[in-house]
Design a protein around this motif. Structure first.
Motif, mmCIF file in Angstrom:
data_model
loop_
_atom_site.group_PDB
_atom_site.id
_atom_site.type_symbol
_atom_site.label_atom_id
_atom_site.label_comp_id
_atom_site.label_asym_id
_atom_site.label_seq_id
_atom_site.Cartn_x
_atom_site.Cartn_y
_atom_site.Cartn_z
ATOM 1 N N SER A 131 0.839 -1.200 0.000
ATOM 2 C CA SER A 131 0.000 0.000 0.000
ATOM 3 C C SER A 131 0.878 1.257 0.000
ATOM 4 N N THR A 184 1.184 3.871 -2.949
ATOM 5 C CA THR A 184 0.934 5.299 -2.718
ATOM 6 C C THR A 184 2.064 6.141 -3.309
ATOM 7 N N SER A 217 -6.534 0.949 0.175
ATOM 8 C CA SER A 217 -7.119 2.047 0.927
ATOM 9 C C SER A 217 -8.597 1.816 1.185
ATOM 10 N N PHE A 241 -6.533 9.567 -0.254
ATOM 11 C CA PHE A 241 -7.059 8.200 -0.170
ATOM 12 C C PHE A 241 -8.021 8.062 1.006
ATOM 13 N N GLN A 242 -8.868 7.059 0.865
ATOM 14 C CA GLN A 242 -9.848 6.758 1.912
ATOM 15 C C GLN A 242 -9.156 6.470 3.253
ATOM 16 N N SER A 243 -8.039 5.676 3.180
ATOM 17 C CA SER A 243 -7.324 5.330 4.430
ATOM 18 C C SER A 243 -6.080 6.200 4.615
ATOM 19 N N PHE A 244 -6.106 7.355 4.046
ATOM 20 C CA PHE A 244 -5.085 8.404 4.206
ATOM 21 C C PHE A 244 -3.752 8.085 3.515
ATOM 22 N N ASN A 245 -3.289 6.827 3.696
ATOM 23 C CA ASN A 245 -2.063 6.359 3.024
ATOM 24 C C ASN A 245 -0.875 7.299 3.194
ATOM 25 N N ASP A 276 -10.733 9.639 -3.099
ATOM 26 C CA ASP A 276 -11.574 8.446 -3.143
ATOM 27 C C ASP A 276 -12.243 8.261 -1.782
#
Lengths: 493, 237
Positions: free
Chosen positions: A383, A387, A492, B91-95, B170
């Motif tokens: 991930s 990214t 994500s 991103f949805q999970s911040f990343n 997203d």
């Protein structure tokens, strides 16, 4: 580059499990490599030092021949079938050697292997170096410790028996050998037949620095050794000689040498046989008598050992001698100390090769373990890598990041491994390792080894660690390179 | 001028031997400075459209044009360069990159390209973004020391770092509580107004989609609504 280093360094610190597993494998591997190779290098350099100083000099000149010719004769399957060639134009070579400013000393030798017997009893065998005591001691002033008796006087004959050989004989004889005792020395080969000499023990000695091979060496007057080696002139019958035998005989008149090249029992020369020795008397009866005996080739030498003022002249000396031989058309050649020292010195190098093979196998296993750990680590970071790719990192950036992380980890582990190895060597150097048996004596190059840190081992270790790092990160890097930025989106969600 | 153009775009995924038609001939355009909401139920094709606009996926058929550049046929390096210069991602999970702190995460995209601003200029810009997203007191915090909302603020600042024409988000509020989600959307709207950056975000949330001035509604891989309402932009509470 700064951001790459920052990420790499922090990942190494943060991923404790990965860092610990890979770091430990690498550090222990490097420690073993450093200790092992330093150990081998110390042993090898010890062997080199004491062989050059005490037995071989820096190089040895021999007649031109193929095969594994050592100071102990040919050490291959053809040893029994062909003679060690004599050095042609010996006088000219000596004159040339003495004219070279970097030649410190020279020493001529001949060599033979003989079975020792007394009465009916075959007692053992010895390697004989035929020498001139004064010249030998001038070349190797500190290698012989005379325990009893003395060297034979100039112009006389005798054998200085190695104490280790004497003990072997004494265990069969049941009594102690003393100077003045006589022994029969018999050599047998297809090219000289059987040759027997009775020689008086003038003394017992030991080499100050010895090993299992050198414990078998006794020193004998050159005349007797020449005879045992078949280096004789004078013959009743013409002989059919092979080309190698002709070379062996150098410029001598080949027709005047051997009575018969085909006969195994070419000649028997016995001095003062024991009266009760029926076996040898019967042999004497078969012999043709002293009037037909062969004469020693007084100018014949098999080896000319050369000690240089400094090892740095070795290459130059090899070149100068080669040029001289070529210019004069002399069929001689130089061999370095290692070739001269023979199987034992080669064995210590062979053991190093075996050790390095084992290290290579361990390295392959380490690569697999490290690679697996890296693959797990990289998979966990898909991930993050996705990214990076999504926000503009090229594949090359990601590749550099993974390689840098592995190299950083390798570098730290390698440094720790080298440091730990250095520490272990320091302790071993203080303690000293005593050889508990012959095998270890061979490995150690003597009875005790005090290993020292070898810089070549350190360099080798660093090369290995870089290679292991590069190879083990290759597959994980390829995996990373295939990571699409889509991974960032997918992970994500 | 349209900053994003999609013409009859189709996208087929393969799940084993099964074809999944994610997009079935989608066409629309987005103007520079739009605040766009792509809405629709799960599986309607929202994420696929964001992937295509973000140049991290290619259509099976049709044309995708980003800031005048057709993405079809571009190499991975060219697509990466296009993403770096033109698109920012939230991103949805911040990343966020876990080993980097707030400042470094925002700085990261600036260090990737060849045309880097000067050190002073870069620092001033990053500090401006940090202040703009309200994290001036958390400059040296790492992501695991921040709340979800704070992480998403960092992600917004990072998406804006390279001054892209487009920022894709997203479902940026999916992992946040409603209050934090609302504040994130407000922040995005504020940056949209200040920097005239085009924001395109996908969402399920009907309350935040109302803030958008351009709504593209999808159903089963097709656009069922494409409406622009400038008045909606003034509907912020």
């Amino acid at each position: 580059m700064r951001i790459l280093l920052t990420i790499a360094w922090r990942n190494v610190r943060q991923q404790k499990v990965k860092t610990t597993i890979i770091g430990l494998i690498m550090a222990i591997g490097i420690m073993v490599l450093v200790v092992g190779n330093s150990f081998m290098d110390t042993a090898a350099s010890g062997i080199e030092r004491y062989y050059i100083k005490n037995y071989t000099g820096h190089l040895m000149i021999t007649g031109q021949t193929k095969g594994n010719l050592t100071l102990f004769g040919f050490q291959d399957l053809t040893a029994m079938e062909r003679p060690v060639p004599r050095i042609p134009d010996y006088g000219e070579i000596v004159e040339f050697a003495q004219s070279l400013p970097y030649v410190a000393a020279i020493n001529p030798q001949v060599s033979a292997t003989a079975v020792i017997s007394r009465g009916d009893n075959t007692l053992g065998a010895t390697q004989l170096f035929g020498i001139i005591p004064g010249q030998y001691q001038a070349m190797f002033p500190d290698n012989v410790e005379i325990l009893e008796g003395r060297f034979w006087e100039p112009g006389q004959q005798g054998v200085l028996l190695n104490k280790a050989v004497a003990e072997l004989l004494e265990s069969q004889l049941g009594f102690t050998l003393r100077p003045g005792d006589k022994l029969l020395f018999t050599s047998v080969s297809t090219h000289t037949g059987m040759r027997i000499r009775e020689v008086e023990i003038t003394g017992l000695f030991r080499f100050k620095q010895s090993n299992v091979q050198l414990d078998m060496v006794s020193l004998m007057d050159v005349s007797n050794v020449r005879d045992l080696a078949g280096m004789v002139v004078g013959s009743a019958d013409p002989a059919q000689l092979t080309s190698e035998e002709r070379q062996f005989l150098g410029e001598l008149d080949v027709e005047s040498i051997f009575q018969s090249a085909d006969s195994l029992f070419t000649e028997v020369i016995v001095e003062a046989p024991e009266a009760e020795d029926d076996f040898w008397l019967s042999l004497l009866e078969q012999a043709e008598g002293p009037e037909a005996s062969l004469q020693e080739d007084a100018g014949a030498w098999q080896y000319l050992l050369v000690r240089l003022t400094d090892e740095k002249y070795l290459r130059q000396a090899e070149r100068d001698f080669a040029d001289f031989f070529a210019a004069k058309g002399i069929a001689a050649q130089t061999r370095n100390w290692r070739q001269g020292a023979g199987a034992l010195a080669e064995l210590s190098y062979g053991i190093k090769s075996v050790f390095n093979t084992i290290v290579f196998i361990i390295a392959v296993v380490a690569v697999i373990i490290i690679m697996n750990t890296l693959v797990i680590s990289v998979t966990e970071r898909m991930s993050e890598i996705g990214t990076m790719r999504a926000i503009g990192a090229q594949k090359s950036f990601v590749r550099r990041m993974i390689v840098l992380e592995t190299m950083l980890l390798s570098g730290i582990s390698g440094t720790l491994g080298v440091a730990a190895g250095g520490l272990v060597l320091l302790v071993l150097n203080k303690i000293g390792l005593k050889a508990s048996n012959v095998f270890f004596e061979i490995i150690y190059g003597g009875p005790e080894l005090r290993p020292e840190l070898s810089w070549s081992a350190v360099v080798l270790s660093l090369v290995v660690i870089v290679a292991v790092g590069a190879v083990s990160s290759a597959y994980p890097t390829a995996l990373v390179m295939r990571t699409s930025p889509l991974k960032a989106m997918e992970s994500s969600r | 001028m349209a900053i994003v153009e999609l013409e009859n775009v189709r996208k087929i995924y393969y799940l084993g031997k099964t074809e999944v038609h994610a997009l079935r001939g989608v066409s629309f355009s987005i103007e520079k400075g739009d605040f766009v909401s792509i809405v629709g139920p799960s599986g309607s094709g929202k994420s696929t459209i964001l992937n295509l606009i973000g140049c991290i996926d290619q259509p099976t058929e049709g044309l995708v044009k980003i800031n005048g550049t057709v993405t079809e046929g571009l190499t991975d390096r060219e697509l990466t360069n296009l993403r770096h210069k033109t698109v920012g991602f939230i991103f949805q999970s911040f990343n966020l990159i876990p080993v980097l702190n707030v400042y470094e995460n925002i700085e990261f995209p600036l260090l990737l390209g060849k045309d880097r601003p000067g050190k002073k200029e870069m620092r001033e810009w990053i500090m401006y973004l940090i202040e703009a997203v309200g994290l001036a007191d958390h400059v040296h915090h790492r992501s695991n020391e921040l709340s979800g909302g704070q992480r998403q603020r960092v992600a917004i600042a990072r998406a804006l770092a390279t001054k892209p024409e487009i920022v894709l988000a997203d479902e940026p509020t999916a992992n946040l509580d409603s209050k934090t989600g609302q504040s994130i959307i407000e922040l995005m709207k504020k940056m949209n107004a200040e920097l005239n950056t085009t924001f395109i975000f996908s969402t399920h949330d009907t309350t935040i989609m109302s803030i958008a001035d351009h709504v593209i509604r999808l159903l089963d891989g097709q656009v069922v609504e494409n409406s622009k309402s400038k008045a909606a932009a003034g509907g912020l509470p």
